[in-house]
Design an enzyme around this catalytic site. Structure first.
Site, PDB file in Angstrom:
ATOM      1  N   ASP A 148       9.754   1.863   7.149  1.00 28.72           N
ATOM      2  CA  ASP A 148       8.405   2.212   6.713  1.00 28.72           C
ATOM      3  C   ASP A 148       7.780   0.986   6.064  1.00 28.72           C
ATOM      4  O   ASP A 148       8.404   0.342   5.225  1.00 28.72           O
ATOM      5  CB  ASP A 148       8.539   3.357   5.706  1.00 28.72           C
ATOM      6  CG  ASP A 148       7.249   3.675   4.994  1.00 28.72           C
ATOM      7  OD1 ASP A 148       6.844   2.894   4.115  1.00 28.72           O
ATOM      8  OD2 ASP A 148       6.661   4.712   5.296  1.00 28.72           O
ATOM      9  N   TYR A 158       1.994  -4.333   1.759  1.00 26.47           N
ATOM     10  CA  TYR A 158       3.291  -4.704   1.200  1.00 26.47           C
ATOM     11  C   TYR A 158       3.476  -6.209   1.384  1.00 26.47           C
ATOM     12  O   TYR A 158       3.408  -6.716   2.505  1.00 26.47           O
ATOM     13  CB  TYR A 158       4.448  -3.973   1.882  1.00 26.47           C
ATOM     14  CG  TYR A 158       4.493  -2.475   1.647  1.00 26.47           C
ATOM     15  CD1 TYR A 158       3.651  -1.830   0.743  1.00 26.47           C
ATOM     16  CD2 TYR A 158       5.397  -1.702   2.335  1.00 26.47           C
ATOM     17  CE1 TYR A 158       3.717  -0.463   0.548  1.00 26.47           C
ATOM     18  CE2 TYR A 158       5.483  -0.326   2.142  1.00 26.47           C
ATOM     19  CZ  TYR A 158       4.633   0.281   1.246  1.00 26.47           C
ATOM     20  OH  TYR A 158       4.703   1.639   1.054  1.00 26.47           O
TER      21      TYR A 158
END
Length: 172
Positions: A56, A61
């Site tokens: 994921d 990120y």
């Protein structure tokens, strides 16, 4: 699986247990990988060798570097070794075009033409799940083959958001 055969709820292979992910039919490892921060590449390969098959990520990120690293990993090990999920945010300023652009950026960083699961990141209210901008953008992306299944992550208002996700039947 044979055509028309449903995926079992749980299977154990080689010491790793796999469960059916929602309505997708995907059998994902009970141990999965998040990528904020992304583990060391050697650890990632070791986990995959041990049967982990779901990762994921999100465009935000590590400022997109998580997706870039996963893209390099997919090129190295083969796209068929991992189910990949990524996410997009929805802000009041977003339009269908900005959502599409965000997901297209994720696909470029992941060096793939599709993700297995495309998720709304941090759905804070039930209204975002059937927001016209989200539905238009995800339909455009679906027609382009950018995602296989639709999902969401939720950090607040869990009962409201998850209940709506189940009731509206748009999310897998």
């Amino acid at each position: 699986l044979r055509p028309g055969q449903a995926a079992p709820e749980r299977v154990v292979r080689g010491g790793m247990a796999y469960r059916r992910l929602g309505r997708t039919g995907l059998l994902v490892s009970e141990i999965s990988l998040g990528s904020s921060p992304l583990p060391d590449p050697d650890l990632l390969r070791s986990l995959i060798d041990r049967g982990v098959n779901y990762i994921d990520t999100s465009h935000n990120y590590e400022n997109g570097n998580s997706e870039r690293k996963i893209g390099r990993l997919l090129k190295e090990i083969g796209r068929d070794k991992l189910f990949v999920a990524t996410k997009f945010h929805v802000t009041p300023r977003d339009t269908p075009a900005t959502i599409v652009a965000s997901v297209e950026g994720s696909l470029r960083r992941l060096a793939t033409d599709h993700v297995d699961v495309l998720m709304i990141h941090g759905a804070a209210s039930a209204g975002v799940l059937d927001d016209e901008r989200v539905l238009e953008a995800t339909e455009r992306l679906k027609k382009a083959g950018a995602w296989r299944f639709r999902g969401l992550s939720c950090h607040t208002n869990h009962e409201e958001v998850v209940r709506k996700a189940v009731d509206c039947a748009l999310y897998d």
